[in-house]
Write a protein that holds these residues in place. Structure first.
Motif, PDB file in Angstrom:
ATOM      1  N   LEU A 145     -23.731  54.239 -63.434  1.00  0.00           N
ATOM      2  CA  LEU A 145     -22.709  53.267 -63.360  1.00  0.00           C
ATOM      3  C   LEU A 145     -23.174  51.804 -63.837  1.00  0.00           C
ATOM      4  O   LEU A 145     -24.362  51.639 -63.690  1.00  0.00           O
ATOM      5  CB  LEU A 145     -21.883  53.081 -62.034  1.00  0.00           C
ATOM      6  N   ILE A 146     -22.452  50.890 -64.338  1.00  0.00           N
ATOM      7  CA  ILE A 146     -22.641  49.603 -64.737  1.00  0.00           C
ATOM      8  C   ILE A 146     -21.726  48.737 -64.431  1.00  0.00           C
ATOM      9  O   ILE A 146     -20.379  49.294 -64.389  1.00  0.00           O
ATOM     10  CB  ILE A 146     -22.933  49.453 -66.384  1.00  0.00           C
ATOM     11  N   PRO A 147     -21.776  47.624 -63.876  1.00  0.00           N
ATOM     12  CA  PRO A 147     -20.765  46.762 -63.222  1.00  0.00           C
ATOM     13  C   PRO A 147     -20.004  46.104 -64.246  1.00  0.00           C
ATOM     14  O   PRO A 147     -20.528  45.671 -65.295  1.00  0.00           O
ATOM     15  CB  PRO A 147     -21.572  45.650 -62.346  1.00  0.00           C
ATOM     16  N   VAL A 148     -18.901  45.954 -64.076  1.00  0.00           N
ATOM     17  CA  VAL A 148     -17.743  45.306 -64.935  1.00  0.00           C
ATOM     18  C   VAL A 148     -17.030  44.260 -64.144  1.00  0.00           C
ATOM     19  O   VAL A 148     -16.438  44.413 -63.111  1.00  0.00           O
ATOM     20  CB  VAL A 148     -16.895  46.215 -65.667  1.00  0.00           C
ATOM     21  N   VAL A 149     -16.940  43.100 -64.706  1.00  0.00           N
ATOM     22  CA  VAL A 149     -15.813  41.941 -64.229  1.00  0.00           C
ATOM     23  C   VAL A 149     -14.623  41.860 -65.352  1.00  0.00           C
ATOM     24  O   VAL A 149     -14.809  42.022 -66.425  1.00  0.00           O
ATOM     25  CB  VAL A 149     -16.636  40.653 -63.921  1.00  0.00           C
ATOM     26  N   THR A 150     -13.551  41.710 -64.544  1.00  0.00           N
ATOM     27  CA  THR A 150     -12.267  41.720 -65.364  1.00  0.00           C
ATOM     28  C   THR A 150     -11.461  40.409 -65.260  1.00  0.00           C
ATOM     29  O   THR A 150     -11.409  40.023 -64.042  1.00  0.00           O
ATOM     30  CB  THR A 150     -11.439  42.824 -64.988  1.00  0.00           C
ATOM     31  N   THR A 151     -11.392  39.495 -66.009  1.00  0.00           N
ATOM     32  CA  THR A 151     -10.513  38.339 -66.016  1.00  0.00           C
ATOM     33  C   THR A 151      -9.283  38.514 -66.762  1.00  0.00           C
ATOM     34  O   THR A 151      -9.007  39.323 -67.475  1.00  0.00           O
ATOM     35  CB  THR A 151     -11.522  37.291 -66.661  1.00  0.00           C
ATOM     36  N   CYS A 152      -8.444  37.509 -66.472  1.00  0.00           N
ATOM     37  CA  CYS A 152      -6.978  37.531 -66.822  1.00  0.00           C
ATOM     38  C   CYS A 152      -6.949  36.832 -68.003  1.00  0.00           C
ATOM     39  O   CYS A 152      -7.270  35.626 -68.139  1.00  0.00           O
ATOM     40  CB  CYS A 152      -6.125  36.915 -65.742  1.00  0.00           C
ATOM     41  N   ALA A 153      -6.412  37.429 -69.198  1.00  0.00           N
ATOM     42  CA  ALA A 153      -6.414  36.564 -70.564  1.00  0.00           C
ATOM     43  C   ALA A 153      -5.555  35.345 -70.590  1.00  0.00           C
ATOM     44  O   ALA A 153      -5.758  34.354 -71.165  1.00  0.00           O
ATOM     45  CB  ALA A 153      -5.926  37.317 -71.601  1.00  0.00           C
ATOM     46  N   THR A 154      -4.627  35.295 -69.340  1.00  0.00           N
ATOM     47  CA  THR A 154      -3.471  34.098 -69.201  1.00  0.00           C
ATOM     48  C   THR A 154      -4.036  33.100 -68.534  1.00  0.00           C
ATOM     49  O   THR A 154      -4.021  31.925 -68.709  1.00  0.00           O
ATOM     50  CB  THR A 154      -2.312  34.658 -68.777  1.00  0.00           C
ATOM     51  N   THR A 155      -4.729  33.265 -67.073  1.00  0.00           N
ATOM     52  CA  THR A 155      -5.157  32.292 -66.299  1.00  0.00           C
ATOM     53  C   THR A 155      -6.568  32.255 -66.643  1.00  0.00           C
ATOM     54  O   THR A 155      -6.902  30.758 -66.040  1.00  0.00           O
ATOM     55  CB  THR A 155      -4.780  32.735 -64.785  1.00  0.00           C
ATOM     56  N   GLY A 156      -7.328  33.135 -67.127  1.00  0.00           N
ATOM     57  CA  GLY A 156      -8.728  32.980 -67.172  1.00  0.00           C
ATOM     58  C   GLY A 156      -9.357  33.121 -65.602  1.00  0.00           C
ATOM     59  O   GLY A 156     -10.773  33.090 -65.660  1.00  0.00           O
ATOM     60  N   ARG A 157      -8.659  33.521 -64.673  1.00  0.00           N
ATOM     61  CA  ARG A 157      -9.172  33.990 -63.429  1.00  0.00           C
ATOM     62  C   ARG A 157      -9.795  35.400 -63.328  1.00  0.00           C
ATOM     63  O   ARG A 157      -9.540  36.164 -64.245  1.00  0.00           O
ATOM     64  CB  ARG A 157      -8.144  33.861 -62.248  1.00  0.00           C
ATOM     65  N   VAL A 158     -11.080  35.457 -62.481  1.00  0.00           N
ATOM     66  CA  VAL A 158     -11.382  36.772 -62.262  1.00  0.00           C
ATOM     67  C   VAL A 158     -10.514  37.468 -61.378  1.00  0.00           C
ATOM     68  O   VAL A 158      -9.972  37.109 -60.333  1.00  0.00           O
ATOM     69  CB  VAL A 158     -12.870  36.558 -61.557  1.00  0.00           C
ATOM     70  N   LEU A 159     -10.085  38.588 -61.988  1.00  0.00           N
ATOM     71  CA  LEU A 159      -9.064  39.561 -61.266  1.00  0.00           C
ATOM     72  C   LEU A 159      -9.709  40.546 -60.328  1.00  0.00           C
ATOM     73  O   LEU A 159      -9.394  40.834 -59.254  1.00  0.00           O
ATOM     74  CB  LEU A 159      -8.552  40.193 -62.144  1.00  0.00           C
ATOM     75  N   MET A 160     -10.921  40.952 -60.745  1.00  0.00           N
ATOM     76  CA  MET A 160     -11.484  42.208 -60.048  1.00  0.00           C
ATOM     77  C   MET A 160     -13.038  42.531 -60.336  1.00  0.00           C
ATOM     78  O   MET A 160     -13.403  41.974 -61.540  1.00  0.00           O
ATOM     79  CB  MET A 160     -10.919  43.493 -60.044  1.00  0.00           C
ATOM     80  N   GLN A 161     -13.948  43.043 -59.713  1.00  0.00           N
ATOM     81  CA  GLN A 161     -14.985  43.469 -59.894  1.00  0.00           C
ATOM     82  C   GLN A 161     -15.207  45.007 -59.939  1.00  0.00           C
ATOM     83  O   GLN A 161     -14.918  45.415 -58.772  1.00  0.00           O
ATOM     84  CB  GLN A 161     -16.094  43.034 -59.428  1.00  0.00           C
TER      85      GLN A 161
END
Lengths: 140, 140
Positions: A30-46
């Motif tokens: 596995l490899i960690p992935v961070v997901t951000t929102c294209a609209t708000t720029g916030r981190v959504l989840m890891q």
């Protein structure tokens, strides 16, 4: 069965500055992935990806992860309808982490009902207590 | 020697919606952390913290990590001067990941010389090849 091929990681400089994708997986694959929102720029989840999740994400343009709790491929939104359409897919210098920028369908990434899983903050610049845990503030 | 106390993780609902900090560490005593730039909103880096790094980050307001390669506490900027001043420190629903929003001193987070470690992208919505790795595009 995956068909995706990754580059060799033998040469550190090539990994860090080259143009071939050579992700580093941990001993669980596995490899960690961070997901951000294209609209708000916030981190959504890891979350985490395995080779298959990477392949499916590249081929479909929708976020796929590997669920560690269920030990299976996880097409985000497949049951909830809250798909993530990938706007950018990136890797870091030593290629041991990934970053997805997504359009979050439905607007709520978190299963608890918040737009982002990171809906609580920890206060900084204070002494920590040796008897009480730091307090979390819900502020999304 | 750390003095920080964390809350118990026995009750899932309390972990996911409560107000006590109960981080989940892996079998190395580490938790993943994503760091974003307070100015640009971009993801700067992905790293790891242990209990001591969390304690030092809370008490000083400057980002501390645990270096897996050096196996020691890593005060980001201590040798380069490129400190990270913490503007927000967050945890996610199941408290197995952390998010730092920082002011990046010097403006260059990455040791390769880029503002962000994630300076390369992977093209999506294309078939993957079974002979060649996906190509990375430098576009920061």
């Amino acid at each position: 069965m995956t068909k995706i091929q990754f580059a060799d990681r033998a040469d550190r400089k090539t990994v860090e500055t080259g143009d071939a994708f050579a992700p580093k997986f941990d001993d669980q694959g596995l490899i960690p992935v961070v997901t951000t929102c294209a609209t708000t720029g916030r981190v959504l989840m890891q979350a985490w990806m395995n080779a298959e999740a990477i392949e499916r994400t590249i081929e479909t343009g929708e976020a796929h992860y590997f669920s560690r709790s269920r030990q299976e491929l996880w097409h985000k939104g497949a049951t909830s309808g809250e798909f993530q359409l990938v706007k950018e897919f990136r890797t870091d210098c030593d290629q041991d982490a990934l970053w997805l920028v997504v359009e979050q369908k439905g607007g709520k990434c978190c299963h608890v009902g918040h737009p982002s899983c990171f809906y609580r903050s920890i206060t900084v610049n204070i002494p920590v207590s040796d008897t009480e845990p730091p307090k979390l503030n819900t502020d999304d």
